[in-house]
Design a protein around this motif. Structure first.
Motif, PDB file in Angstrom:
ATOM      1  N   LEU A  79       0.831  -1.210   0.000  1.00  0.00           N
ATOM      2  CA  LEU A  79       0.000   0.000   0.000  1.00  0.00           C
ATOM      3  C   LEU A  79       0.856   1.246   0.000  1.00  0.00           C
ATOM      4  N   ASN A  80       0.385   2.270  -0.723  1.00  0.00           N
ATOM      5  CA  ASN A  80       1.070   3.554  -0.591  1.00  0.00           C
ATOM      6  C   ASN A  80       0.545   4.288   0.645  1.00  0.00           C
ATOM      7  N   PHE A  84       1.495  -7.766   9.013  1.00  0.00           N
ATOM      8  CA  PHE A  84       1.147  -7.856   7.595  1.00  0.00           C
ATOM      9  C   PHE A  84       0.999  -6.457   6.997  1.00  0.00           C
ATOM     10  N   ASN A  85       0.325  -5.572   7.729  1.00  0.00           N
ATOM     11  CA  ASN A  85       0.042  -4.232   7.200  1.00  0.00           C
ATOM     12  C   ASN A  85       1.293  -3.370   7.093  1.00  0.00           C
ATOM     13  N   GLY A 129      -6.934  -8.670   1.246  1.00  0.00           N
ATOM     14  CA  GLY A 129      -6.047  -8.738   0.086  1.00  0.00           C
ATOM     15  C   GLY A 129      -4.757  -7.986   0.333  1.00  0.00           C
ATOM     16  N   ASP A 130      -4.822  -6.661   0.206  1.00  0.00           N
ATOM     17  CA  ASP A 130      -3.626  -5.842   0.402  1.00  0.00           C
ATOM     18  C   ASP A 130      -3.379  -5.494   1.861  1.00  0.00           C
ATOM     19  N   TYR A 131      -4.366  -5.708   2.665  1.00  0.00           N
ATOM     20  CA  TYR A 131      -4.234  -5.375   4.087  1.00  0.00           C
ATOM     21  C   TYR A 131      -5.190  -6.249   4.888  1.00  0.00           C
ATOM     22  N   GLY A 134      -7.348 -16.757  -0.830  1.00  0.00           N
ATOM     23  CA  GLY A 134      -7.500 -15.500  -1.540  1.00  0.00           C
ATOM     24  C   GLY A 134      -8.931 -15.181  -1.902  1.00  0.00           C
ATOM     25  N   GLU A 135      -9.719 -16.199  -2.221  1.00  0.00           N
ATOM     26  CA  GLU A 135     -11.091 -15.927  -2.661  1.00  0.00           C
ATOM     27  C   GLU A 135     -11.985 -15.454  -1.527  1.00  0.00           C
ATOM     28  N   GLN A 136     -11.491 -15.511  -0.283  1.00  0.00           N
ATOM     29  CA  GLN A 136     -12.289 -15.061   0.852  1.00  0.00           C
ATOM     30  C   GLN A 136     -12.083 -13.577   1.147  1.00  0.00           C
ATOM     31  N   PHE A 137     -11.229 -12.920   0.382  1.00  0.00           N
ATOM     32  CA  PHE A 137     -10.940 -11.526   0.669  1.00  0.00           C
ATOM     33  C   PHE A 137     -12.195 -10.669   0.496  1.00  0.00           C
TER      34      PHE A 137
END
Lengths: 272, 313
Positions: free
Chosen positions: A46-47, B193-194, B223-225, B292-295
């Motif tokens: 993330l940015n 993770f974040n 996903g990303d966080y 991944g599909e649970q995001f």
């Protein structure tokens, strides 16, 4: 200009401003507004802006959900979208100043009155009046639910002499221009009520065993119970009813046993 | 003012009551009627400190039968606003009534200029904020006349001005004030993770003898966080971290947080008791793996449970 020289105070003011108002803040020495990238790190995924956005989006979503929880009947009455618009504007105008979320909606009825859509018009619409009354009533219920009281006093029976009757420790009277209590009860029972027409209404809210009781009553009963709430005995309240409503004493004496029975059944009275 | 050594020694003498659950209004009736075999309950201080109604009534009954710990979300120890003495007074009064084993809150701030965002906002981790926070911890502990236990929150950003690793910051807090720590294993996983740090390294670096309690919880992977939602079962990787922390701390009081989509009491209790399967390094428990599909998108809502649901007859 970066944020390297931001003090702790400046940094917290900046972040809160970004969450609550999304207003960029300049540092104390003026100059260019700092950017999110000046103060927040990017990560592998993330940015910096997306990192801050997690807090920004959560702030309004969280408090909006809290408002919907506290004003569930009003959310139904207005519809979710319109309620959300009012709630967002309210939270922007009156951000929380309390350590508890229980008081988040304290000023919501006042806010609706201040911002009613027909405020500038000579001819007022009626539906805002209902929404304002409903908001005030729902907030009052949350306060009554948690108010301190001696919960286990002896409940009156039909045999309790009139002179020994006193109002329950949690006892509140409401007078509305709309049938607000009935609407709320219908909503609570999943009856999907329609928006009501104006109709003066009266109700009592009590609490027994830590649960609220909501009762619609008539104007004369409201008047009578109001006198008792003001400290008058049953006898004096009956006399005020006779003078105030031009009732005949015989008629009041005739109806009183039925009222007494209903009031006791509803938990309005304790026995001294 | 008490010596920090006195607070530190008091922290080291705190008991381990076992495996606990959060006291939530959804379960009030069940707990009162069935008196389930739970070791202890954690209560959210703000849910009860102003209550003169049912929540306070239920808490009194629970505190008569179970050990209780008070966990707060509004102390705002990291804020640059003055400490809220009204809040602290009510906290102290509730503690006098409930007699909790300890009082905890978070390493965070909730707002400034008298506003409250009702979120657990991240503190900048540098010398200035460490000095500021330690000074406030000293004031709070002296006011409450007891050590306070601080939890590592889930964080979704880090500041460029931070110069101290979070695990070191927590260590310095305990050294400077004698306070205790509440290690939220799920929060370490979420923050790691974040913010790109290794959760195993984080847990290894903590001062383990100052940890008096652990939290475990479920989270939402977006996903990303990751968002710390407390709304589902604990995942595989968090149980692994729990096993590590259990060994390093020599076993401390452990609590499962579940604050949204709260299941029936039996299911909630059963998820807590899984912890017994993960107390050894073998870890024979049933794992839940993230796919991944649970995001999904999620909202951080650490104070979701703070509004009373009005009960109507």
């Amino acid at each position: 200009m970066g944020g390297d020289d931001f003090s702790l105070v400046e940094l917290q003011n900046w972040m809160q401003g970004m969450l609550v108002k999304y207003v960029p803040v300049t540092n104390s020495r003026g100059g260019e507004a700092v950017t999110v990238e000046d103060l927040v790190n990017s990560s592998k995924r993330l940015n910096a802006i997306r990192h801050l956005d997690i807090y920004r989006h959560s702030y309004i979503a969280r408090l909006r959900a809290c408002m919907q929880n506290q004003f569930s009947a009003l959310t139904y009455a207005l519809g979710a979208d319109l309620f959300e618009a009012f709630a967002d504007q309210f939270l922007d105008t009156y951000p929380s100043e309390s350590y508890t979320l229980n008081t988040l909606g304290e000023k919501f009825a006042t806010f609706l009155e201040e911002t009613r859509p027909d405020k500038e018009l000579n001819e007022k619409e009626t539906w805002p009046d209902f929404m304002i009354e409903l908001a005030g009533f729902e907030y009052a219920l949350s306060v009554i639910f948690d108010e301190p009281a001696e919960e286990h006093r002896p409940i009156a029976t039909e045999e309790t002499p009139d002179g020994n009757l006193r109002l329950a420790p949690v006892f509140h009277l409401f007078k509305h221009q709309y049938p607000v209590c009935k609407y709320y009860l219908d909503f609570s029972q999943q009856q999907e009520p329609e928006l009501p027409f104006p109709e003066e209404s009266y109700c009592v809210v009590t609490r027994r065993n830590y649960k609220l009781g909501l009762f619609t009553i008539r104007a004369a009963q409201y008047y009578f119970l109001l006198r008792m709430q003001q400290g008058k005995s049953v006898e004096l309240a009956k006399q005020d009813l006779i003078s105030g409503f031009k009732f005949k004493a015989d008629d009041v004496d005739a109806i009183w046993p039925q009222w007494k029975k209903n009031f006791i059944t509803s938990g309005f009275f304790d026995a001294v | 003012m008490k010596d920090k050594e006195a607070y530190s020694n008091a922290v080291k003498c705190l008991p381990n009551p076992g495996l606990g659950l959060g006291l939530r209004s959804k379960h009030f009736n069940y707990i009162i009627e069935h008196e389930p075999a739970v070791d202890w309950f954690e209560v959210i201080s703000e849910n009860f400190m102003d209550s003169g109604g049912r929540p306070r009534h239920v808490l009194r009954q629970v505190a008569e039968k179970y050990p209780v710990v008070m966990h707060g979300v509004s102390l705002s120890i990291g804020s640059t606003d003055p400490l809220n003495l009204e809040y602290l007074s009510k906290l102290k009064m509730l503690a006098a009534e409930v007699k909790p084993l300890w009082i905890s809150d978070h390493l965070c701030w909730t707002g400034v200029n008298s506003l409250n965002t009702h979120d657990l906002l991240p503190v900048v981790l540098n010398e200035e904020s460490l000095k500021h926070i330690c000074s406030r911890i000293n004031q709070v502990q002296d006011f409450l006349e007891r050590p306070v236990v601080f939890e590592n929150p889930s964080t979704y950003l880090t500041f460029k001005q931070s110069t101290i690793a979070e695990w070191d910051f927590l260590r310095y807090m305990t050294e400077e004030t004698g306070c205790g720590l509440l290690l939220d294993v799920n929060n370490v996983y979420v923050s790691g993770f974040n913010n790109d740090f290794d959760p195993v390294h984080y847990i290894n670096q903590l001062p383990h003898d100052s940890i008096v309690q652990m939290h475990i919880a479920g989270h939402q992977h977006c996903g990303d966080y990751i968002i710390d939602t407390h709304d589902r079962k604990v995942v595989n990787d968090v149980w692994k971290l729990f096993t590590l922390a259990w060994q390093l701390t020599g076993s401390v009081a452990t609590l499962l947080e579940w604050d949204s989509n709260i299941p029936e009491f039996e299911e909630y209790h059963a998820e807590l008791l899984k912890a017994k399967q993960f107390m050894s390094s073998i870890g024979s428990g049933e794992y839940i793996t993230e796919h991944g599909e649970q995001f999904e998108a999620a909202v951080s809502n650490p104070v979701d449970f703070l509004v009373n649901n009005v009960l109507i007859n």
